[in-house]
Design a protein around this motif. Structure first.
Motif, PDB file in Angstrom:
ATOM      1  N   SER A 180       0.809  -1.226   0.000  1.00  0.00           N
ATOM      2  CA  SER A 180       0.000   0.000   0.000  1.00  0.00           C
ATOM      3  C   SER A 180       0.837   1.268   0.000  1.00  0.00           C
ATOM      4  CB  SER A 180      -0.924   0.015   1.225  1.00  0.00           C
ATOM      5  OG  SER A 180      -1.762  -1.107   1.235  1.00  0.00           O
ATOM      6  N   GLY A 181       2.154   1.125   0.064  1.00  0.00           N
ATOM      7  CA  GLY A 181       3.040   2.281   0.039  1.00  0.00           C
ATOM      8  C   GLY A 181       3.359   2.874   1.395  1.00  0.00           C
ATOM      9  N   GLU A 182       2.962   2.201   2.507  1.00  0.00           N
ATOM     10  CA  GLU A 182       3.272   2.707   3.838  1.00  0.00           C
ATOM     11  C   GLU A 182       4.749   2.489   4.137  1.00  0.00           C
ATOM     12  OE1 GLU A 182       0.219   1.718   6.963  1.00  0.00           O
ATOM     13  OE2 GLU A 182      -0.477   0.459   5.288  1.00  0.00           O
ATOM     14  N   LEU A 183       5.409   3.542   4.610  1.00  0.00           N
ATOM     15  CA  LEU A 183       6.852   3.519   4.865  1.00  0.00           C
ATOM     16  C   LEU A 183       7.184   2.903   6.216  1.00  0.00           C
ATOM     17  CD1 LEU A 183       9.635   4.560   3.750  1.00  0.00           C
ATOM     18  CD2 LEU A 183       9.260   6.566   5.203  1.00  0.00           C
ATOM     19  N   ASN A 184       8.231   2.097   6.240  1.00  0.00           N
ATOM     20  CA  ASN A 184       8.788   1.549   7.469  1.00  0.00           C
ATOM     21  C   ASN A 184      10.276   1.884   7.496  1.00  0.00           C
ATOM     22  OD1 ASN A 184       8.687  -0.288   9.877  1.00  0.00           O
ATOM     23  ND2 ASN A 184      10.153  -1.414   8.646  1.00  0.00           N
ATOM     24  N   VAL A 185      10.760   2.295   8.661  1.00  0.00           N
ATOM     25  CA  VAL A 185      12.189   2.557   8.863  1.00  0.00           C
ATOM     26  C   VAL A 185      12.658   1.634   9.973  1.00  0.00           C
ATOM     27  CG1 VAL A 185      13.950   4.267   9.450  1.00  0.00           C
ATOM     28  CG2 VAL A 185      11.875   4.987   8.245  1.00  0.00           C
ATOM     29  N   ALA A 186      13.688   0.845   9.697  1.00  0.00           N
ATOM     30  CA  ALA A 186      14.172  -0.118  10.677  1.00  0.00           C
ATOM     31  C   ALA A 186      15.686  -0.147  10.691  1.00  0.00           C
ATOM     32  CB  ALA A 186      13.642  -1.512  10.334  1.00  0.00           C
ATOM     33  N   PRO A 187      16.271  -0.329  11.872  1.00  0.00           N
ATOM     34  CA  PRO A 187      17.719  -0.534  11.925  1.00  0.00           C
ATOM     35  C   PRO A 187      18.033  -1.941  11.432  1.00  0.00           C
ATOM     36  CG  PRO A 187      16.786  -0.784  14.106  1.00  0.00           C
ATOM     37  CD  PRO A 187      15.656  -0.407  13.189  1.00  0.00           C
ATOM     38  N   MET A 188      19.110  -2.065  10.703  1.00  0.00           N
ATOM     39  CA  MET A 188      19.493  -3.381  10.201  1.00  0.00           C
ATOM     40  C   MET A 188      20.977  -3.362   9.881  1.00  0.00           C
ATOM     41  SD  MET A 188      17.692  -5.643   7.220  1.00  0.00           S
ATOM     42  CE  MET A 188      16.203  -5.782   8.187  1.00  0.00           C
ATOM     43  N   GLY A 189      21.591  -4.518  10.009  1.00  0.00           N
ATOM     44  CA  GLY A 189      23.005  -4.659   9.688  1.00  0.00           C
ATOM     45  C   GLY A 189      23.181  -5.539   8.471  1.00  0.00           C
ATOM     46  N   PRO A 190      23.060  -4.970   7.269  1.00  0.00           N
ATOM     47  CA  PRO A 190      23.267  -5.789   6.085  1.00  0.00           C
ATOM     48  C   PRO A 190      24.715  -6.257   5.975  1.00  0.00           C
ATOM     49  CG  PRO A 190      22.938  -3.503   5.462  1.00  0.00           C
ATOM     50  CD  PRO A 190      22.755  -3.584   6.939  1.00  0.00           C
ATOM     51  N   ILE A 191      24.896  -7.374   5.300  1.00  0.00           N
ATOM     52  CA  ILE A 191      26.227  -7.882   5.012  1.00  0.00           C
ATOM     53  C   ILE A 191      26.657  -7.266   3.686  1.00  0.00           C
ATOM     54  CG2 ILE A 191      27.594  -9.943   4.522  1.00  0.00           C
ATOM     55  CD1 ILE A 191      25.504 -11.475   6.272  1.00  0.00           C
ATOM     56  N   VAL A 192      27.822  -6.615   3.699  1.00  0.00           N
ATOM     57  CA  VAL A 192      28.324  -5.930   2.505  1.00  0.00           C
ATOM     58  C   VAL A 192      29.794  -6.284   2.290  1.00  0.00           C
ATOM     59  CG1 VAL A 192      26.723  -3.985   2.817  1.00  0.00           C
ATOM     60  CG2 VAL A 192      29.028  -3.836   3.756  1.00  0.00           C
ATOM     61  N   ASP A 193      30.266  -6.050   1.081  1.00  0.00           N
ATOM     62  CA  ASP A 193      31.699  -6.164   0.821  1.00  0.00           C
ATOM     63  C   ASP A 193      32.328  -4.790   1.076  1.00  0.00           C
ATOM     64  OD1 ASP A 193      30.452  -4.983  -1.395  1.00  0.00           O
ATOM     65  OD2 ASP A 193      31.874  -5.836  -2.809  1.00  0.00           O
ATOM     66  N   GLY A 235      33.671  -2.531  -0.757  1.00  0.00           N
ATOM     67  CA  GLY A 235      33.290  -1.466  -1.684  1.00  0.00           C
ATOM     68  C   GLY A 235      31.801  -1.208  -1.749  1.00  0.00           C
ATOM     69  N   ILE A 236      31.055  -1.924  -0.948  1.00  0.00           N
ATOM     70  CA  ILE A 236      29.585  -1.902  -0.947  1.00  0.00           C
ATOM     71  C   ILE A 236      29.061  -2.045  -2.379  1.00  0.00           C
ATOM     72  CG2 ILE A 236      27.477  -0.840  -0.044  1.00  0.00           C
ATOM     73  CD1 ILE A 236      29.146   0.747   1.916  1.00  0.00           C
ATOM     74  N   THR A 237      29.469  -3.138  -3.002  1.00  0.00           N
ATOM     75  CA  THR A 237      28.964  -3.462  -4.339  1.00  0.00           C
ATOM     76  C   THR A 237      27.977  -4.620  -4.269  1.00  0.00           C
ATOM     77  OG1 THR A 237      30.786  -5.004  -4.774  1.00  0.00           O
ATOM     78  CG2 THR A 237      31.111  -2.694  -5.432  1.00  0.00           C
ATOM     79  N   GLN A 238      27.926  -5.286  -3.110  1.00  0.00           N
ATOM     80  CA  GLN A 238      26.985  -6.377  -2.883  1.00  0.00           C
ATOM     81  C   GLN A 238      26.351  -6.189  -1.512  1.00  0.00           C
ATOM     82  OE1 GLN A 238      28.900 -10.152  -3.362  1.00  0.00           O
ATOM     83  NE2 GLN A 238      29.926  -9.540  -5.236  1.00  0.00           N
ATOM     84  N   ILE A 239      25.042  -6.419  -1.436  1.00  0.00           N
ATOM     85  CA  ILE A 239      24.319  -6.242  -0.174  1.00  0.00           C
ATOM     86  C   ILE A 239      23.415  -7.449   0.054  1.00  0.00           C
ATOM     87  CG2 ILE A 239      22.591  -4.859   1.047  1.00  0.00           C
ATOM     88  CD1 ILE A 239      23.674  -2.394  -0.391  1.00  0.00           C
ATOM     89  N   GLN A 240      23.476  -7.972   1.271  1.00  0.00           N
ATOM     90  CA  GLN A 240      22.564  -9.022   1.701  1.00  0.00           C
ATOM     91  C   GLN A 240      21.853  -8.548   2.960  1.00  0.00           C
ATOM     92  OE1 GLN A 240      25.012 -12.449   2.490  1.00  0.00           O
ATOM     93  NE2 GLN A 240      24.852 -13.183   0.384  1.00  0.00           N
ATOM     94  N   LEU A 241      20.537  -8.681   2.987  1.00  0.00           N
ATOM     95  CA  LEU A 241      19.753  -8.378   4.177  1.00  0.00           C
ATOM     96  C   LEU A 241      19.323  -9.691   4.807  1.00  0.00           C
ATOM     97  CD1 LEU A 241      17.399  -5.531   2.888  1.00  0.00           C
ATOM     98  CD2 LEU A 241      19.560  -5.304   4.102  1.00  0.00           C
ATOM     99  N   ARG A 242      19.260  -9.688   6.159  1.00  0.00           N
ATOM    100  CA  ARG A 242      18.817 -10.882   6.877  1.00  0.00           C
ATOM    101  C   ARG A 242      17.740 -10.491   7.889  1.00  0.00           C
ATOM    102  NH1 ARG A 242      22.282 -14.878   9.084  1.00  0.00           N
ATOM    103  NH2 ARG A 242      22.428 -13.468  10.808  1.00  0.00           N
ATOM    104  N   PRO A 243      16.552 -10.134   7.402  1.00  0.00           N
ATOM    105  CA  PRO A 243      15.487  -9.730   8.331  1.00  0.00           C
ATOM    106  C   PRO A 243      14.869 -10.933   9.038  1.00  0.00           C
ATOM    107  CG  PRO A 243      14.639  -9.776   6.094  1.00  0.00           C
ATOM    108  CD  PRO A 243      16.132 -10.065   6.009  1.00  0.00           C
ATOM    109  N   PHE A 244      14.427 -10.725  10.253  1.00  0.00           N
ATOM    110  CA  PHE A 244      13.665 -11.757  10.936  1.00  0.00           C
ATOM    111  C   PHE A 244      12.334 -11.932  10.209  1.00  0.00           C
ATOM    112  CE2 PHE A 244      16.540 -10.500  14.365  1.00  0.00           C
ATOM    113  CZ  PHE A 244      16.916 -11.745  14.859  1.00  0.00           C
TER     114      PHE A 244
END
Length: 186
Positions: free
Chosen positions: A13-26, A28-37
């Motif tokens: 529906s377009g409702e915004l959520n802001v959450a802290p998260m620690g993505p796994i990156v290389d 150079g930050i050319t690859q990103i993995q998120l691991r949400p619960f």
């Protein structure tokens, strides 16, 4: 490596959520993995839209507020092409799209492609008090997982860093997190 950040996502529906998260990156930050619960709003939003924005910021008050689920006032955001929303105070941001899921019973991994990136206000840096707030924010998101005595001992240790090096924003953020953690653990 893990990059402590804030992630914006929207539901169908377009409702915004802001959450802290620690993505796994290389580096150079050319690859990103998120691991949400699986129980998180971010997980539901990623499953619904496959889109999010990873933000690098030193605004520890916003990080603290996001960790407890109460950003007040709501953060300033701007839309960018493709349906993403960027936090105006972010020093750096990466609009991402999930290209593959690796399933896990609790925290599946979302492998993401970077579709756009940009910069915002200069990154001030993280002094020891800002670091302490980030650590306390992580503790606030783990109150259901860690023993109360361990959480409170960690807060005491972090308080020393805040007392020595904090400015007003760090003091406010840490006090908010302390009160929330103490309330949650009884």
């Amino acid at each position: 490596m893990i990059l402590e950040s804030l992630v914006t996502s929207t539901n169908a529906s377009g409702e915004l959520n802001v959450a802290p998260m620690g993505p796994i990156v290389d580096a150079g930050i050319t690859q990103i993995q998120l691991r949400p619960f699986k129980t998180s709003t971010t997980y539901g939003n990623l499953r619904a839209t496959s889109r999010a924005v990873v933000h690098v910021t030193d605004d520890v008050l916003m990080i603290a507020q996001a960790a407890i689920g109460r950003i007040e006032p709501p953060p300033e955001v701007r839309p960018i092409d493709g349906g993403w929303f960027v936090l105006e105070k972010a020093s750096r941001w990466f609009a991402i799209e999930v290209v593959r899921w690796i399933d896990d019973p609790q925290r599946p991994t979302a492998e993401c492609a970077i579709r756009a990136e940009g910069t915002g206000p200069p990154f001030f840096g993280l002094n020891r008090a800002k670091h302490a707030v980030v650590e306390a924010a992580i503790l606030a998101t783990r109150t259901h997982l860690l023993p109360a005595a361990e959480l409170l001992a960690d807060l005491e240790r972090l308080q020393v860093l805040v007392d020595k090096t904090a400015g007003d924003a760090e003091r406010e953020a840490f006090a908010l997190l302390q009160a929330t953690i103490r309330q949650r653990v009884g």
